[in-house]
Design a protein around this motif. Structure first.
Motif, PDB file in Angstrom:
ATOM      1  N   ARG A 164       8.948  14.954   7.065  1.00 56.13           N
ATOM      2  CA  ARG A 164       8.834  13.957   6.004  1.00 56.13           C
ATOM      3  C   ARG A 164       7.728  12.960   6.347  1.00 56.13           C
ATOM      4  O   ARG A 164       6.968  12.548   5.478  1.00 56.13           O
ATOM      5  N   ILE A 167       4.510  14.358   5.251  1.00 54.68           N
ATOM      6  CA  ILE A 167       4.254  14.242   3.812  1.00 54.68           C
ATOM      7  C   ILE A 167       3.736  12.837   3.505  1.00 54.68           C
ATOM      8  O   ILE A 167       2.768  12.660   2.769  1.00 54.68           O
ATOM      9  N   ILE A 168       4.375  11.847   4.126  1.00 54.24           N
ATOM     10  CA  ILE A 168       3.953  10.461   3.895  1.00 54.24           C
ATOM     11  C   ILE A 168       2.519  10.256   4.376  1.00 54.24           C
ATOM     12  O   ILE A 168       1.698   9.644   3.688  1.00 54.24           O
ATOM     13  N   ARG A 170       0.109  12.499   4.745  1.00 54.22           N
ATOM     14  CA  ARG A 170      -0.869  13.174   3.885  1.00 54.22           C
ATOM     15  C   ARG A 170      -0.995  12.464   2.539  1.00 54.22           C
ATOM     16  O   ARG A 170      -2.070  12.392   1.954  1.00 54.22           O
ATOM     17  N   ALA A 171       0.135  11.944   2.040  1.00 50.30           N
ATOM     18  CA  ALA A 171       0.072  11.190   0.784  1.00 50.30           C
ATOM     19  C   ALA A 171      -0.800   9.949   0.964  1.00 50.30           C
ATOM     20  O   ALA A 171      -1.622   9.630   0.112  1.00 50.30           O
ATOM     21  N   VAL A 184       6.831   3.022   0.399  1.00 55.24           N
ATOM     22  CA  VAL A 184       6.536   3.319   1.803  1.00 55.24           C
ATOM     23  C   VAL A 184       5.830   2.113   2.428  1.00 55.24           C
ATOM     24  O   VAL A 184       4.899   1.565   1.845  1.00 55.24           O
TER      25      VAL A 184
ATOM     26  N   TYR B  71       5.429  -2.165  -1.467  1.00 55.24           N
ATOM     27  CA  TYR B  71       6.562  -1.333  -1.040  1.00 55.24           C
ATOM     28  C   TYR B  71       7.869  -2.108  -1.058  1.00 55.24           C
ATOM     29  O   TYR B  71       8.929  -1.557  -1.350  1.00 55.24           O
ATOM     30  N   ARG B  75      11.138  -1.279  -3.371  1.00 54.93           N
ATOM     31  CA  ARG B  75      12.484  -1.125  -2.817  1.00 54.93           C
ATOM     32  C   ARG B  75      13.507  -2.001  -3.526  1.00 54.93           C
ATOM     33  O   ARG B  75      14.704  -1.755  -3.434  1.00 54.93           O
ATOM     34  N   PHE B  88      -0.612  12.928  -5.842  1.00 56.66           N
ATOM     35  CA  PHE B  88      -1.227  13.248  -4.554  1.00 56.66           C
ATOM     36  C   PHE B  88      -1.788  14.657  -4.674  1.00 56.66           C
ATOM     37  O   PHE B  88      -1.045  15.636  -4.695  1.00 56.66           O
ATOM     38  N   SER B  90      -3.517  16.761  -2.811  1.00 53.69           N
ATOM     39  CA  SER B  90      -3.411  17.833  -1.817  1.00 53.69           C
ATOM     40  C   SER B  90      -1.970  18.096  -1.402  1.00 53.69           C
ATOM     41  O   SER B  90      -1.712  18.926  -0.540  1.00 53.69           O
ATOM     42  N   LEU B  91      -1.011  17.394  -2.013  1.00 50.27           N
ATOM     43  CA  LEU B  91       0.395  17.711  -1.767  1.00 50.27           C
ATOM     44  C   LEU B  91       0.882  18.655  -2.868  1.00 50.27           C
ATOM     45  O   LEU B  91       0.365  18.624  -3.987  1.00 50.27           O
ATOM     46  N   GLU B  95       6.330  18.360  -2.890  1.00 55.22           N
ATOM     47  CA  GLU B  95       6.108  17.251  -1.947  1.00 55.22           C
ATOM     48  C   GLU B  95       5.834  15.941  -2.683  1.00 55.22           C
ATOM     49  O   GLU B  95       6.258  14.866  -2.241  1.00 55.22           O
ATOM     50  N   MET B  99       7.974  12.459  -2.218  1.00 49.44           N
ATOM     51  CA  MET B  99       7.374  11.151  -1.929  1.00 49.44           C
ATOM     52  C   MET B  99       8.010  10.036  -2.746  1.00 49.44           C
ATOM     53  O   MET B  99       7.941   8.870  -2.379  1.00 49.44           O
TER      54      MET B  99
END
Ligand SMILES: Nc1ncnc2c1ncn2[C@@H]1O[C@H](COP(=O)(O)OP(=O)(O)OP(=O)(O)O)[C@@H](O)[C@H]1O
Ligand SMILES: [Mg+2]
Lengths: 287, 235
Positions: A164, A167-168, A170-171, A184, B71, B75, B88, B90-91, B95, B99
């Protein structure tokens, strides 16, 4: 034939070192859009700390291999949290200037404390030995460098593509602002990545110490090659850094064998060719 | 639920928002209208903390948001769907959805959003779950941006021009999706250039001009205010 093999192995060893230096650089750039000029200075710090730990304090190379990355991690975290983050809102040029100044300060500190001359770091025991590969006797240490690079690359790939956190990360490379609005803690991620990059460069410095000489110009020396690696591989791409390190490492090595006068020029020719054909680099995202 | 009061925002030295004030009640779908460049997107960014307001206050369920990092605001239960479909690239689709998940947040009421629920409601995304986000069509990307934000189970979402650049048929899909979202109990503040689309889905409207709110009212009031529409909206 055996000469060919030796130069090939030399190329692999240098590729390993290049990868260790450029992996952190490309990750930091991909995420924070900061080309960290101080990265190679941190690599140099790793080598000098290693000199002190190995040659003056403990005599144990393994010790510095474990301690130096931790020291550099802390330095990286402090630099990000208290310097880079404050400068961030003024823009990239200011960030660049900051890392530039930092590189300069570190270099001067190194000269002041350790002296403006080369130091030797010796490894003993197992790593100082040789191995026999297809009939040639080859230094164990260079094999060790390549193995370290494979391990580090493997662990990074696992984290990036199987967790995970990956993923964060790369995001955040894709779009850090969007990642932030999804909840995040991006400032913390930045600090972690910057510190990890510093730790990795420190690790590379420790490894480079016994191979190359430890002197105040060593940062400059590797910085150019590392820049070429991340340009050729594509800014922010781990896979690109792996492939480009291998290409540059071998090119440097065989360049010395085949065209001794042109070996540096070959590297820049390659970079120019890549920039013309695919400006975003081999693995870079077109944008 | 959301109370924006006298917000001033800048990009560098240029003063963009000149005291924006607006309010949303729980469960509403409110639309923010106005010509290009009047500061609609900047208003949403100022609420979300992407742009830090220089003055004014943004209160969400009694908490001050001004000065908080995005962020932290996310939350607290806000979701932001920016313009230009910032998936995103490239995700993979899957994925991208992951996120959106914020640990430990439950939806206001009813069933929480989950990957399974998204795939059930939008089978098209499931078919493409292993594709890179960058390879989706415009409409699919827009859906993905919205549901990615929903994965965090926000109580309020800020949606910036969700139908921009989409074919009419897809526009209908996206609007239906927003209506579904709102029916699931999520409050929506939407920026929309497409007046005909907006008038169909929203309960109330604000119109902006030059960084300030110049009109506020429901559908009937907006239809009656011919002068306002002529002056401040593209007709
Ligand atoms: N990052 C930025 N830096 C500087 N100026 C900006 C930036 N983003 C927007 N602006 C300016 O701020 C003003 C308001 O922009 P904003 O994006 O809020 O308008 P908008 O109402 O959303 O317009 P549109 O309908 O075109 O999306 C515009 O004049 C724009 O040029
Ligand atoms: Mg806009």
């Amino acid at each position: 034939m055996s000469e060919f093999l030796v130069f090939f192995l030399h190329g692999l060893a240098y590729a390993g070192l290049l990868f260790l230096v450029s992996a952190g650089l490309t990750l930091v750039f991909g995420m924070m859009n900061v080309l960290n000029f101080a990265h190679a200075a941190m690599y140099m710090l790793g080598a000098y700390f290693s000199y002190t730990i190995v040659m003056q304090l403990t005599g144990q190379f393994w010790m510095s291999l474990m301690i130096c990355p931790v020291i550099l991690f802390v330095i990286g975290a402090v630099v990000e949290r208290f310097l880079l983050r404050r400068v961030h809102r003024y823009g990239h040029v200011q960030e660049l200037l900051l890392t530039f100044g930092l590189a300069y300060i570190i270099t001067e500190l190194v000269k002041w404390y350790w002296g403006n001359y080369p130091l030797a770091i010796n490894v003993t025991g197992f790593l100082n030995g040789t191995v026999s590969i297809f009939g040639i006797i080859y230094p164990m240490y260079r094999i060790f460098i390549f193995v370290c690079a494979i391990l580090v690359g493997g662990v990074m790939a696992l984290v990036l593509y199987k967790t995970r956190l990956g993923i964060i990360l790369r995001a955040a490379v894709n779009d850090s602002e969007m990642t932030n609005t999804l909840g995040v803690n991006v400032p913390l991620v930045f600090m972690g990545v910057f510190a990890f990059g510093a730790a990795l460069s420190g690790f590379a410095g420790v490894i480079a110490g016994p191979l190359l000489s430890t002197f105040p110009g060593m940062a400059q020396e590797i910085l150019l090659d590392a820049f070429v690696v991340i340009v050729v591989g594509g800014f922010g791409s781990l896979g690109g850094a792996i492939l480009a390190s291998l290409i540059i490492g071998e090119l440097q090595s065989f360049g010395v064998l085949l065209f001794p006068k042109l070996s540096m020029a070959l590297v820049y020719l390659l970079m120019a060719a890549v920039l013309i054909i695919k400006p975003s680099g081999l693995f870079g995202e077109e944008s | 639920m959301l109370e924006v009061k006298g917000v001033h925002s800048y990009y560098g030295k240029s003063h963009i928002l000149h005291g924006v004030s607006l309010e949303l009640k729980e469960g509403e779908l409110v639309c923010l209208l106005g010509r290009n460049g009047v500061g609609k997107s900047t208003t949403l960014k100022s609420i979300m903390g992407v742009v830090r307001p220089a003055a004014g206050s943004v209160r969400f369920r009694g908490q001050e948001l001004c000065g908080k990092e995005p962020y932290k605001i996310a939350r607290l239960g806000l979701g932001y769907v920016p313009e230009d479909r910032r998936i995103f690239r490239s995700l993979t689709v899957h994925e991208n959805l992951l996120m959106g998940i914020k640990s430990g947040r439950q939806s206001a009421e009813g069933e929480a959003w989950s990957v399974e629920k998204v795939y059930r409601l939008f089978p098209r995304l499931e078919e493409r779950k292993n594709n890179k986000g960058g390879h989706l069509s415009g409409g699919e990307q827009q859906m993905l941006t919205v549901v990615r934000t929903l994965m965090g189970n926000p109580r309020l979402i800020l949606v910036d021009e969700p139908t921009e650049g989409l074919a009419p048929l897809i526009v209908k899909d996206v609007l239906e999706m927003l209506i579904t979202v709102r029916q699931s109990g999520v409050t929506v503040l939407m920026v929309e250039q497409n007046f005909n689309a907006a008038i169909k889905v929203a309960d109330r409207f604000y119109i902006m001009s030059k960084g300030a709110i110049v009109f506020s009212g429901n559908r009937e009031e907006l239809m009656a205010a011919e002068e306002v529409r002529k002056n401040y909206l593209e007709v």
